[in-house]
Scaffold this motif. Structure first.
Motif, PDB file in Angstrom:
ATOM      1  N   LEU A 171     -24.364 -47.835  43.786  1.00  0.00           N
ATOM      2  CA  LEU A 171     -24.114 -48.066  42.366  1.00  0.00           C
ATOM      3  C   LEU A 171     -22.814 -47.398  41.951  1.00  0.00           C
ATOM      4  CD1 LEU A 171     -27.703 -47.151  41.079  1.00  0.00           C
ATOM      5  CD2 LEU A 171     -26.878 -49.413  41.764  1.00  0.00           C
ATOM      6  N   GLN A 172     -22.079 -48.064  41.074  1.00  0.00           N
ATOM      7  CA  GLN A 172     -20.831 -47.481  40.564  1.00  0.00           C
ATOM      8  C   GLN A 172     -20.581 -47.963  39.147  1.00  0.00           C
ATOM      9  OE1 GLN A 172     -17.294 -48.143  43.000  1.00  0.00           O
ATOM     10  NE2 GLN A 172     -15.939 -47.916  41.231  1.00  0.00           N
ATOM     11  N   TYR A 173     -20.236 -47.024  38.273  1.00  0.00           N
ATOM     12  CA  TYR A 173     -19.720 -47.370  36.940  1.00  0.00           C
ATOM     13  C   TYR A 173     -18.605 -46.373  36.641  1.00  0.00           C
ATOM     14  CZ  TYR A 173     -19.674 -48.934  32.040  1.00  0.00           C
ATOM     15  OH  TYR A 173     -19.299 -49.446  30.822  1.00  0.00           O
ATOM     16  N   THR A 174     -17.376 -46.822  36.797  1.00  0.00           N
ATOM     17  CA  THR A 174     -16.216 -45.952  36.587  1.00  0.00           C
ATOM     18  C   THR A 174     -15.130 -46.684  35.814  1.00  0.00           C
ATOM     19  OG1 THR A 174     -15.027 -46.599  38.609  1.00  0.00           O
ATOM     20  CG2 THR A 174     -16.669 -44.844  38.828  1.00  0.00           C
ATOM     21  N   HIS A 175     -14.309 -45.902  35.126  1.00  0.00           N
ATOM     22  CA  HIS A 175     -13.078 -46.401  34.510  1.00  0.00           C
ATOM     23  C   HIS A 175     -12.118 -45.225  34.391  1.00  0.00           C
ATOM     24  CE1 HIS A 175     -13.881 -44.517  30.604  1.00  0.00           C
ATOM     25  NE2 HIS A 175     -15.114 -45.027  30.630  1.00  0.00           N
ATOM     26  N   GLY A 176     -10.910 -45.489  33.927  1.00  0.00           N
ATOM     27  CA  GLY A 176      -9.907 -44.437  33.867  1.00  0.00           C
ATOM     28  C   GLY A 176      -9.438 -44.077  32.481  1.00  0.00           C
ATOM     29  N   PHE A 177     -10.165 -44.491  31.453  1.00  0.00           N
ATOM     30  CA  PHE A 177      -9.668 -44.339  30.091  1.00  0.00           C
ATOM     31  C   PHE A 177      -9.737 -42.909  29.563  1.00  0.00           C
ATOM     32  CE2 PHE A 177     -10.261 -48.892  30.367  1.00  0.00           C
ATOM     33  CZ  PHE A 177      -9.123 -49.357  29.729  1.00  0.00           C
ATOM     34  N   ASN A 178     -10.398 -41.998  30.297  1.00  0.00           N
ATOM     35  CA  ASN A 178     -10.419 -40.587  29.913  1.00  0.00           C
ATOM     36  C   ASN A 178      -9.774 -39.714  30.982  1.00  0.00           C
ATOM     37  OD1 ASN A 178     -13.652 -41.400  28.770  1.00  0.00           O
ATOM     38  ND2 ASN A 178     -11.897 -41.110  27.446  1.00  0.00           N
ATOM     39  N   ALA A 179      -8.792 -40.293  31.673  1.00  0.00           N
ATOM     40  CA  ALA A 179      -8.127 -39.545  32.741  1.00  0.00           C
ATOM     41  C   ALA A 179      -7.335 -38.359  32.202  1.00  0.00           C
ATOM     42  CB  ALA A 179      -7.209 -40.470  33.547  1.00  0.00           C
ATOM     43  N   VAL A 204     -20.597 -38.606  31.175  1.00  0.00           N
ATOM     44  CA  VAL A 204     -20.600 -39.913  31.846  1.00  0.00           C
ATOM     45  C   VAL A 204     -21.950 -40.259  32.457  1.00  0.00           C
ATOM     46  CG1 VAL A 204     -18.116 -40.015  32.240  1.00  0.00           C
ATOM     47  CG2 VAL A 204     -19.579 -38.912  33.949  1.00  0.00           C
ATOM     48  N   LEU A 205     -22.752 -39.253  32.838  1.00  0.00           N
ATOM     49  CA  LEU A 205     -24.082 -39.572  33.345  1.00  0.00           C
ATOM     50  C   LEU A 205     -24.907 -40.304  32.287  1.00  0.00           C
ATOM     51  CD1 LEU A 205     -24.880 -36.246  35.211  1.00  0.00           C
ATOM     52  CD2 LEU A 205     -24.765 -38.504  36.285  1.00  0.00           C
ATOM     53  N   GLY A 206     -24.807 -39.865  31.030  1.00  0.00           N
ATOM     54  CA  GLY A 206     -25.553 -40.507  29.963  1.00  0.00           C
ATOM     55  C   GLY A 206     -24.849 -41.700  29.367  1.00  0.00           C
ATOM     56  N   ASP A 207     -23.529 -41.585  29.195  1.00  0.00           N
ATOM     57  CA  ASP A 207     -22.769 -42.615  28.494  1.00  0.00           C
ATOM     58  C   ASP A 207     -22.547 -43.850  29.349  1.00  0.00           C
ATOM     59  OD1 ASP A 207     -21.477 -43.230  25.992  1.00  0.00           O
ATOM     60  OD2 ASP A 207     -19.562 -43.133  27.049  1.00  0.00           O
ATOM     61  N   LEU A 208     -22.367 -43.647  30.651  1.00  0.00           N
ATOM     62  CA  LEU A 208     -22.063 -44.758  31.545  1.00  0.00           C
ATOM     63  C   LEU A 208     -23.221 -45.076  32.485  1.00  0.00           C
ATOM     64  CD1 LEU A 208     -18.366 -43.946  32.608  1.00  0.00           C
ATOM     65  CD2 LEU A 208     -19.159 -45.343  30.695  1.00  0.00           C
ATOM     66  N   SER A 209     -23.602 -44.093  33.311  1.00  0.00           N
ATOM     67  CA  SER A 209     -24.454 -44.444  34.449  1.00  0.00           C
ATOM     68  C   SER A 209     -25.905 -44.698  34.094  1.00  0.00           C
ATOM     69  CB  SER A 209     -24.367 -43.375  35.531  1.00  0.00           C
ATOM     70  OG  SER A 209     -24.840 -42.132  35.055  1.00  0.00           O
ATOM     71  N   THR A 210     -26.366 -44.322  32.879  1.00  0.00           N
ATOM     72  CA  THR A 210     -27.716 -44.743  32.519  1.00  0.00           C
ATOM     73  C   THR A 210     -27.812 -46.264  32.432  1.00  0.00           C
ATOM     74  OG1 THR A 210     -27.157 -44.308  30.191  1.00  0.00           O
ATOM     75  CG2 THR A 210     -28.480 -42.660  31.338  1.00  0.00           C
ATOM     76  N   HIS A 211     -26.711 -46.925  32.061  1.00  0.00           N
ATOM     77  CA  HIS A 211     -26.668 -48.393  32.131  1.00  0.00           C
ATOM     78  C   HIS A 211     -27.001 -48.857  33.547  1.00  0.00           C
ATOM     79  CE1 HIS A 211     -25.102 -49.719  28.241  1.00  0.00           C
ATOM     80  NE2 HIS A 211     -24.192 -48.743  28.277  1.00  0.00           N
ATOM     81  N   LEU A 260     -24.640 -43.045  43.702  1.00  0.00           N
ATOM     82  CA  LEU A 260     -24.050 -43.522  42.452  1.00  0.00           C
ATOM     83  C   LEU A 260     -22.812 -42.689  42.154  1.00  0.00           C
ATOM     84  CD1 LEU A 260     -25.712 -44.509  39.141  1.00  0.00           C
ATOM     85  CD2 LEU A 260     -23.993 -42.706  39.103  1.00  0.00           C
ATOM     86  N   TRP A 261     -21.725 -43.370  41.829  1.00  0.00           N
ATOM     87  CA  TRP A 261     -20.515 -42.696  41.363  1.00  0.00           C
ATOM     88  C   TRP A 261     -20.268 -43.138  39.933  1.00  0.00           C
ATOM     89  CZ3 TRP A 261     -14.850 -44.445  42.600  1.00  0.00           C
ATOM     90  CH2 TRP A 261     -13.945 -43.560  41.973  1.00  0.00           C
ATOM     91  N   THR A 262     -20.172 -42.175  39.034  1.00  0.00           N
ATOM     92  CA  THR A 262     -19.845 -42.470  37.648  1.00  0.00           C
ATOM     93  C   THR A 262     -18.660 -41.613  37.234  1.00  0.00           C
ATOM     94  OG1 THR A 262     -20.708 -42.576  35.380  1.00  0.00           O
ATOM     95  CG2 THR A 262     -21.511 -40.780  36.745  1.00  0.00           C
ATOM     96  N   SER A 263     -17.712 -42.209  36.513  1.00  0.00           N
ATOM     97  CA  SER A 263     -16.486 -41.483  36.187  1.00  0.00           C
ATOM     98  C   SER A 263     -15.752 -42.165  35.052  1.00  0.00           C
ATOM     99  CB  SER A 263     -15.571 -41.429  37.423  1.00  0.00           C
ATOM    100  OG  SER A 263     -14.374 -40.738  37.131  1.00  0.00           O
ATOM    101  N   SER A 264     -15.118 -41.342  34.202  1.00  0.00           N
ATOM    102  CA  SER A 264     -14.192 -41.876  33.207  1.00  0.00           C
ATOM    103  C   SER A 264     -12.765 -41.412  33.493  1.00  0.00           C
ATOM    104  CB  SER A 264     -14.608 -41.445  31.797  1.00  0.00           C
ATOM    105  OG  SER A 264     -14.469 -40.045  31.636  1.00  0.00           O
ATOM    106  N   ILE A 265     -12.557 -40.832  34.691  1.00  0.00           N
ATOM    107  CA  ILE A 265     -11.216 -40.370  35.064  1.00  0.00           C
ATOM    108  C   ILE A 265     -10.722 -41.087  36.320  1.00  0.00           C
ATOM    109  CG2 ILE A 265     -11.385 -38.157  33.881  1.00  0.00           C
ATOM    110  CD1 ILE A 265     -11.887 -38.241  37.629  1.00  0.00           C
ATOM    111  N   ASN A 266     -11.280 -42.269  36.589  1.00  0.00           N
ATOM    112  CA  ASN A 266     -10.840 -43.081  37.731  1.00  0.00           C
ATOM    113  C   ASN A 266      -9.540 -43.780  37.333  1.00  0.00           C
ATOM    114  OD1 ASN A 266     -10.657 -44.596  40.067  1.00  0.00           O
ATOM    115  ND2 ASN A 266     -12.416 -45.908  39.610  1.00  0.00           N
TER     116      ASN A 266
END
Length: 400
Positions: A171-179, A204-211, A260-266
């Motif tokens: 599982l992966q939910y990442t983006h770079g908008f908070n890098a 990000v665990l709650g905001d992104l990866s709970t989805h 699972l990798w979740t990130s907003s700094i990708n």
């Protein structure tokens, strides 16, 4: 296939709390709820912490000025006096307000649709679940990506044994908008997301990866986690103790493993939302950037790409189809699908139709509880030196 015909006797009288002009999610709620104008009718609002801005916004959306309220308490009280008062509210406010608003709405006899993560603790969710059952009301959770119908295709194929025994969940939910920390400086909506008093125990665990976690459970409802390990980082120091990057390793009860990798700094990543399920016979992979496609890889055979709306797909998948195979669907249709199911669930609950409720696949309060419990376990693991922890359910004593 869905074509907008009514699924319930009449549209539900609906209000929004939060989700105003400056909101990141309000428009998604409204496009979802109002896509089928036979399901919800927006009749009242408490859109904004600034009452005048909220009233101006509501009027511009077509809500009567007298029903654009300064706060949710006033709205609930005033609407209760009307014969045509609201029946359901959507909560699109910061995480720390969800519990109080949900409780007030349920106590007033309203159904609730709430943003995720639902609350800060599983104890709060269990309390609200008991209240919802007592009041005979629905609490839905807006896992907005979960209405993508190809996820139901994955669910059906796994249930039919086409993948064999499930071995790996990736599982992966990442983006770079908070890098960088510029997002917090520019946006109040981002600023509260990294404030533990408002956001809760995770970012990000709650905001992104709970989805993504909920979507994996939707796809594989029989797969339960036995233990997990979470390692989380705050690459922007000012976000500590909340994480902007995290890795979670999972061991399932059936012997499968997951990561699972979740990130907003990708940095540079626009959409890293992917799900890959690997079985003993074949694998399935879905990517949010191409939501109408599903990669099906059978060992020893050419790779297949299954396309949305085609007749070879499972009936459960095509039942949520809206536009036809020649035309692209996306996040708006996904939100519309879950909001339509919220409406069907509310109508069924009002009528005492337990059969419909039991057969309906949608993110209910149990899905919200699962998400909060998952976050609790991740935080517990990370705070104990990123150690393996037994996956504890709600009301179960945690062991490390």
């Amino acid at each position: 296939m869905l074509n907008g015909e009514k699924k319930i006797a009449r549209p539900l009288r609906w209000a929004m709390i939060g989700g105003g002009r400056l909101s990141n999610v309000g428009y998604k709620h409204r496009t979802g709820a109002l896509r089928d104008n036979t399901a919800f009718q927006l009749v009242a609002s408490a859109f904004d912490i600034d009452p005048e801005r909220g009233k101006d916004f509501g009027v511009n959306l077509g809500v009567e000025e007298s029903r654009c309220y300064p706060d949710y308490q006033t709205m609930i009280a005033e609407e209760a006096k009307r014969e045509d008062g609201i029946e359901v509210v959507s909560i699109a406010t910061p995480n720390g307000t969800h519990y109080a608003i949900t409780k007030a709405a349920l106590e007033a006899g309203l159904h609730v649709i709430c943003e995720k993560p639902l609350f800060f603790t599983s104890e709060e969710v269990l309390e609200i679940k008991e209240l919802a059952e007592k009041q005979g009301k629905i609490v839905g959770v807006t896992y907005g990506f979960s209405g993508n119908q190809m996820l139901l295709q994955m669910r059906a194929m796994i249930e039919q044994g086409k993948l064999g025994d499930i071995r790996v969940v990736d599982l992966q939910y990442t983006h770079g908008f908070n890098a960088t920390d510029s997002a917090e400086k520019a946006s109040d909506a981002q600023k509260w997301r990294v404030d533990p008093k408002v956001a809760g125990p995770s970012f990000v665990l709650g905001d992104l990866s709970t989805h993504t976690y909920y979507m994996s459970q939707l796809i594989m409802p029989k797969m339960k986690i036995k233990e997990l390990l979470c390692d989380r980082q705050s690459f922007i120091p000012s976000r500590a103790p909340l994480e902007d990057n995290a890795f979670v390793m999972m061991r399932y009860e059936n012997g499968a493993v997951g990561r699972l990798w979740t990130s907003s700094i990708n940095a540079g990543c626009m959409d890293g939302h992917r799900i890959r399920i690997v079985g003993s016979k074949a694998s399935l992979e879905w990517w949010d950037s191409k939501p109408g496609e599903l990669k099906y890889e059978v060992q020893g055979e050419p790779v297949q790409t299954l396309i949305r709306a085609m007749p070879y797909l499972d009936e459960s998948c095509n039942a949520d189809e809206r536009l036809g195979a020649l035309h692209q669907e996306g996040l708006s249709e996904s939100w519309a699908n879950i909001y339509l199911k919220f409406a069907i669930a509310i109508d069924a609950k009002n009528r005492g139709d337990e059969k419909t409720l039991n057969n309906l696949v949608y993110p209910d309060i149990n899905a919200g509880l699962d998400g909060v419990v998952w976050i609790e376990n991740c935080v517990r693991s990370a705070d104990n030196g990123s150690s393996w922890v037994e996956f504890s359910q709600a009301n179960q004593k945690a062991t490390v």
